[in-house]
Design a protein around this motif. Structure first.
Motif, PDB file in Angstrom:
ATOM      1  N   UNK A   1      34.580 -30.258   6.192  1.00  0.00           N
ATOM      2  CA  UNK A   1      33.615 -30.447   7.787  1.00  0.00           C
ATOM      3  C   UNK A   1      33.193 -31.869   7.367  1.00  0.00           C
ATOM      4  N   UNK A   2      33.745 -32.538   6.579  1.00  0.00           N
ATOM      5  CA  UNK A   2      33.524 -33.677   7.561  1.00  0.00           C
ATOM      6  C   UNK A   2      31.914 -34.519   5.944  1.00  0.00           C
ATOM      7  N   UNK A   3      30.981 -33.932   5.171  1.00  0.00           N
ATOM      8  CA  UNK A   3      30.189 -34.428   4.823  1.00  0.00           C
ATOM      9  C   UNK A   3      30.906 -35.145   3.384  1.00  0.00           C
ATOM     10  N   UNK A   4      29.850 -36.189   3.754  1.00  0.00           N
ATOM     11  CA  UNK A   4      30.132 -36.771   1.803  1.00  0.00           C
ATOM     12  C   UNK A   4      29.440 -36.944   2.009  1.00  0.00           C
ATOM     13  N   UNK A   5      28.866 -38.232   0.683  1.00  0.00           N
ATOM     14  CA  UNK A   5      28.075 -38.926  -0.313  1.00  0.00           C
ATOM     15  C   UNK A   5      26.670 -38.894   0.326  1.00  0.00           C
ATOM     16  N   UNK A   6      25.655 -39.096   0.447  1.00  0.00           N
ATOM     17  CA  UNK A   6      24.375 -39.364   1.268  1.00  0.00           C
ATOM     18  C   UNK A   6      24.111 -39.249   1.883  1.00  0.00           C
ATOM     19  N   UNK A   7      25.185 -37.641   2.715  1.00  0.00           N
ATOM     20  CA  UNK A   7      24.751 -37.417   4.373  1.00  0.00           C
ATOM     21  C   UNK A   7      23.984 -36.011   3.669  1.00  0.00           C
ATOM     22  N   UNK A   8      22.940 -35.898   5.145  1.00  0.00           N
ATOM     23  CA  UNK A   8      22.083 -35.226   5.155  1.00  0.00           C
ATOM     24  C   UNK A   8      22.813 -33.823   5.509  1.00  0.00           C
ATOM     25  N   UNK A   9      22.067 -32.743   4.821  1.00  0.00           N
ATOM     26  CA  UNK A   9      22.980 -31.207   5.551  1.00  0.00           C
ATOM     27  C   UNK A   9      22.012 -30.471   5.242  1.00  0.00           C
ATOM     28  N   UNK A  10      21.765 -30.076   6.410  1.00  0.00           N
ATOM     29  CA  UNK A  10      20.234 -29.156   6.635  1.00  0.00           C
ATOM     30  C   UNK A  10      20.925 -27.122   6.934  1.00  0.00           C
ATOM     31  N   UNK A  11      20.038 -26.596   5.853  1.00  0.00           N
ATOM     32  CA  UNK A  11      20.887 -25.461   5.210  1.00  0.00           C
ATOM     33  C   UNK A  11      19.735 -24.503   5.931  1.00  0.00           C
ATOM     34  N   UNK A  12      20.412 -23.444   6.692  1.00  0.00           N
ATOM     35  CA  UNK A  12      19.175 -22.675   7.247  1.00  0.00           C
ATOM     36  C   UNK A  12      19.497 -21.285   7.336  1.00  0.00           C
ATOM     37  N   UNK A  13      19.479 -20.828   6.019  1.00  0.00           N
ATOM     38  CA  UNK A  13      20.534 -19.315   5.711  1.00  0.00           C
ATOM     39  C   UNK A  13      19.354 -18.473   4.937  1.00  0.00           C
ATOM     40  N   UNK A  14      19.826 -17.019   5.732  1.00  0.00           N
ATOM     41  CA  UNK A  14      19.529 -15.878   4.870  1.00  0.00           C
ATOM     42  C   UNK A  14      19.301 -16.348   3.014  1.00  0.00           C
ATOM     43  N   UNK A  15      17.907 -15.123   2.865  1.00  0.00           N
ATOM     44  CA  UNK A  15      18.686 -15.156   1.474  1.00  0.00           C
ATOM     45  C   UNK A  15      19.815 -14.730   0.545  1.00  0.00           C
ATOM     46  N   UNK A  20      19.991 -31.730   0.201  1.00  0.00           N
ATOM     47  CA  UNK A  20      20.291 -31.011   1.051  1.00  0.00           C
ATOM     48  C   UNK A  20      18.602 -31.152   1.608  1.00  0.00           C
ATOM     49  N   UNK A  21      18.757 -30.281   2.999  1.00  0.00           N
ATOM     50  CA  UNK A  21      17.047 -29.825   3.759  1.00  0.00           C
ATOM     51  C   UNK A  21      17.399 -28.710   4.028  1.00  0.00           C
ATOM     52  N   UNK A  22      16.805 -27.493   3.090  1.00  0.00           N
ATOM     53  CA  UNK A  22      16.504 -26.731   3.059  1.00  0.00           C
ATOM     54  C   UNK A  22      16.242 -26.323   4.114  1.00  0.00           C
ATOM     55  N   UNK A  23      15.631 -25.359   5.540  1.00  0.00           N
ATOM     56  CA  UNK A  23      15.202 -25.031   6.469  1.00  0.00           C
ATOM     57  C   UNK A  23      14.584 -23.683   6.062  1.00  0.00           C
ATOM     58  N   UNK A  24      13.404 -23.054   5.915  1.00  0.00           N
ATOM     59  CA  UNK A  24      13.293 -21.497   5.510  1.00  0.00           C
ATOM     60  C   UNK A  24      13.750 -21.104   7.202  1.00  0.00           C
ATOM     61  N   UNK A  25      14.664 -19.629   6.874  1.00  0.00           N
ATOM     62  CA  UNK A  25      15.573 -19.188   8.000  1.00  0.00           C
ATOM     63  C   UNK A  25      14.701 -18.606   8.727  1.00  0.00           C
ATOM     64  N   UNK A  78      13.781  -7.191   6.170  1.00  0.00           N
ATOM     65  CA  UNK A  78      12.536  -5.826   5.781  1.00  0.00           C
ATOM     66  C   UNK A  78      13.691  -5.488   6.852  1.00  0.00           C
ATOM     67  N   UNK A  79      14.565  -4.764   7.393  1.00  0.00           N
ATOM     68  CA  UNK A  79      15.007  -4.122   8.063  1.00  0.00           C
ATOM     69  C   UNK A  79      15.135  -4.813   9.340  1.00  0.00           C
ATOM     70  N   UNK A  80      14.843  -6.425   9.681  1.00  0.00           N
ATOM     71  CA  UNK A  80      14.610  -6.747  11.232  1.00  0.00           C
ATOM     72  C   UNK A  80      15.651  -7.625  11.007  1.00  0.00           C
ATOM     73  N   UNK A  81      17.014  -7.984  12.435  1.00  0.00           N
ATOM     74  CA  UNK A  81      18.313  -8.952  12.276  1.00  0.00           C
ATOM     75  C   UNK A  81      17.076 -10.070  12.534  1.00  0.00           C
ATOM     76  N   UNK A  82      17.683 -11.206  11.924  1.00  0.00           N
ATOM     77  CA  UNK A  82      17.528 -12.567  12.216  1.00  0.00           C
ATOM     78  C   UNK A  82      18.360 -13.214  13.199  1.00  0.00           C
ATOM     79  N   UNK A  83      18.136 -13.602  14.345  1.00  0.00           N
ATOM     80  CA  UNK A  83      19.486 -14.557  14.415  1.00  0.00           C
ATOM     81  C   UNK A  83      19.650 -16.199  14.338  1.00  0.00           C
ATOM     82  N   UNK A  84      20.156 -16.014  13.075  1.00  0.00           N
ATOM     83  CA  UNK A  84      20.022 -17.440  12.362  1.00  0.00           C
ATOM     84  C   UNK A  84      21.317 -18.263  13.065  1.00  0.00           C
ATOM     85  N   UNK A  85      22.401 -17.593  13.608  1.00  0.00           N
ATOM     86  CA  UNK A  85      23.514 -18.747  14.726  1.00  0.00           C
ATOM     87  C   UNK A  85      22.344 -19.323  15.948  1.00  0.00           C
TER      88      UNK A  85
END
Ligand code: ATP
Ligand code: MG
Length: 641
Positions: free
Chosen positions: A123-137, A155-160, A188-195
């Motif tokens: 994807x192009x990520x290299x050392x020192x780059x910030x990567x936002x992670x916006x994911x389900x568990x 990494x910078x994880x942002x709660x989904x 909880x059975x609900x869809x979270x539209x992450x993308x």
């Protein structure tokens, strides 16, 4: 005070004893550098450090192990391949209990992490780059974190569960050029539209990234922008991908605080100190032994997930359970089902979950076995003694130790807790300082208070897991934590120390109520209210009062199926008066169907204070509020009461 709860002797030789705790604690404060350089041996270093703590609180500059080189992905994954390649590293329990669980050994985890690291590189990520992670568990969320650590990205994880706006703000704040997400998530059975949320975030002015990596999780149809968006399964590869040697002070991650007291801060942690802190605390506090299953119910979007789902357990070669779902789906017995299904030994959860399950009644718990459990933990807010009792009596059947662990995003890991066999417990008290932690209670003028007393909780000496800065805003770091009391780290929490040296968090310093000159923490009044059999949860704030200066305003939620009224309000006033004393008698009680909480489950008292003051214009930063619609209902309730 003899409010100790004494457990039957724990039949476990590996537990740290009271004497060992005392000896180690003494060593840790007498010669911190020697102590922490010793603990640093838990990790595998490419170049072992010879330097301990090098820090100053004025000007604020903090470093630990600065001449050491290591990689935390190597420590969490690769180093285990010799000894425990076939040990289970991760167990994934999906939202839907009917879907298949997934199990990864350390060998498999290694293969997956390498795959993810290669995808990030592609994807192009290299050392020192910030990567936002916006994911389900899901496992891939952890893979993304570990893969960043592997290649030296931050990494910078942002709660989904966060909105596109909140996500956009966090992408811009840390100058992240990359996002890792999934098609959609399930909770909880609900869809979270992450993308779709990522797309909406990237539509905001000034938000621009070079690449978005999309994990196919549910298989839902999503839009893919040509050139920018890439499917994970198309970039993944098993090419060799060695762990990047990182200096101990190279950044590992940025994580935004919960936002309970104001605009979230982008806390920065570095590699060596954070690694040593989480590995050491995990070892001593949970006493993990091979073969055990560790379950921390937090989300990787919070520091608890970083430290005690990912780094702490994996660096110790443990088996860590990753749960996609929520405590009340398909019913309020889900936690106990997961425990029985996977034979979980350690459960680490939050007061908000405990209170929510408690209000539904005991039968959800008692109808499940829970025999595998050995240790119960809590973190996130003060736990009311009533909720502690329920956790102890009903969940733990009076046989399991409880650890109430006080710490913060900024501290990296656990700071104050009892240890399971070393210390007797007191319901509502976090207990004693962990190794190297030197708490001080400080008065309004900055004077250090000795003995049994109450004050503002500060920490005197730096510890390896301490945050190094607020990303991109060192001045905010200095102002928030080091300017109130010179030479000390100020936590923002109020605290009482009792005659046994146990620490009791009384609430946020900002939330202290001053009634006729008496200063009162919120925790005590809330705990008195929760003691009432009909009350599920309570939040207490001060509001202007003609005679007393401040009056006590209480927001109260009731157990499932109960309704409030004048009669119950009068009864609750009497109840608190009897429990604490006339000075704490509530002036106003408002029944509500919910309390405003952060996405991480903490009560946001600053919003309740504004509402109690009839000041609805400026509620402050509400970006981390879990249910924004609640605010209108609370205001309506205020106006009608
Ligand atoms: P912000 O800093 O943005 O206002 P926050 O303080 O809620 O948000 P976190 O770092 O997630 O962000 O939470 C740390 C706080 O949680 C502590 O300062 C303390 O008030 C509370 N806390 C955590 N664990 C405990 C515990 N075991 N007992 C009492 N309070 C706790
Ligand atoms: Mg905080």
């Amino acid at each position: 005070m003899s409010d100790f709860v004494i457990l039957p002797e724990q039949d476990r030789s590996t537990y740290c004893t009271a004497k060992q705790y005392k000896d180690l604690y003494r060593q840790s404060v007498e010669d911190p550098d020697a102590f922490w350089l010793g603990q640093a041996n838990r990790l595998d270093w490419f170049k072992a450090p010879t330097r301990g703590g090098e820090w100053s609180y004025d000007p604020v500059e903090i470093a630990w192990f600065a001449d050491g080189t290591l990689n935390l992905c190597h420590n969490a994954v690769d180093r285990h391949l010799d000894q425990r390649a076939d040990t289970t590293a991760l167990i994934f329990e999906p939202d839907d209990p009917a879907s298949a669980a997934r199990i990864l050994t350390y060998r498999q985890l290694h293969g997956e992490v390498v795959g993810m690291a290669n995808a990030l590189k592609a994807l192009g990520v290299g050392k020192g780059d910030r990567v936002t992670i916006y994911m389900p568990m899901v496992i891939e969320g952890l893979l993304a974190m570990l893969a960043c650590a592997r290649i030296g990205a931050i990494h910078s994880v942002v709660f989904g569960g966060f909105s596109p706006e909140a996500l956009a703000g966090r992408i811009v704040n840390c100058g992240s050029r990359f996002v890792v997400t999934a098609d959609t998530g399930l909770r909880g059975g609900k869809v979270v539209p992450l993308k779709a949320n990522v797309d909406a975030a990237l539509d905001h002015d000034g938000v621009e990234v070079d690449g978005v990596l999309v994990v196919r999780h549910t298989g839902a149809d999503v839009a893919m922008a040509g050139g920018r968006d890439h499917w994970y399964h198309e970039l993944v590869s098993d090419a060799e991908c060695p762990c990047e040697p990182m200096n101990a002070e190279d950044p590992l991650f940025i994580l935004y605080t919960s936002g309970s007291t104001g605009k979230p801060k982008g806390v920065l942690h570095t590699t060596g100190g954070y690694g040593v802190w989480t590995a050491t605390t995990f070892h001593y506090v949970f006493d993990y032994q091979p073969g055990e299953i560790h379950w921390c119910t937090a989300d990787i979007g919070w520091v608890t997930g970083h430290s005690y789902i990912v780094y702490g357990p994996l660096m110790n070669g443990a088996t860590s359970l990753v749960f996609e779902g929520v405590p009340n789906y398909p019913d309020h017995g889900r936690f106990w089902d997961v425990i029985d299904k996977h034979q979980v030994n350690i459960l680490y959860t939050a007061p908000t979950a405990i209170r929510a399950l408690m209000r539904e009644g005991d039968h959800f718990v008692t109808s499940r076995s829970r025999k595998s459990l050995r240790l119960l933990g809590t973190v996130g807010e003060p736990i009311n003694p009533e909720a502690w009792r329920w956790y102890f009596d009903v969940v733990g059947e009076k046989r399991l130790p409880i650890i109430d662990t006080w710490w913060q995003t900024e501290t990296g890991g656990i700071m104050i807790t009892t240890l399971p066999a070393a210390h007797d417990m007191k319901p509502g008290s976090a207990g004693l300082p962990f190794f190297g932690v030197r708490p001080q209670l400080v008065g309004a003028e900055g004077e250090v208070l000795e003995g049994a007393t109450s004050g503002n909780l500060c920490i005197r000496h730096s510890w390896p897991g301490q945050s190094r800065t607020v990303y991109g805003d060192h001045e905010r770091f200095v102002q928030t934590y080091f300017s109130t009391y010179k030479g000390k780290y100020f936590t923002g929490d109020g605290c009482r120390r009792d005659e046994d040296g146990y620490y009791w968090i009384t609430g946020r310093v900002d939330d202290v109520i001053n009634v006729s000159g008496h200063r009162m923490g919120t925790a005590e009044v809330e705990s008195a209210l929760v003691l009432h059999p009909l009350v599920a949860e309570a939040a207490v704030v001060g509001y202007p009062h003609d005679i007393k200066g401040q009056g006590i305003y209480c927001y109260v939620t009731l157990n499932a199926g109960e309704a409030g009224g004048e009669e119950l309000a009068a009864e609750l006033r009497q109840y608190v008066r009897k429990e604490i004393g006339p000075i704490a008698t509530p002036d106003h009680i408002q029944f509500t169907d919910g309390l405003p909480k952060t996405r991480s489950g903490k009560i946001m008292r600053r919003i309740l204070r504004k509402i109690a003051e009839n000041d609805y214009g400026s509620l402050g930063d509400t970006s981390t509020l879990a249910d924004p619609t609640l605010v209108d209902r609370l205001i309506e309730g205020r106006q009608n009461s």
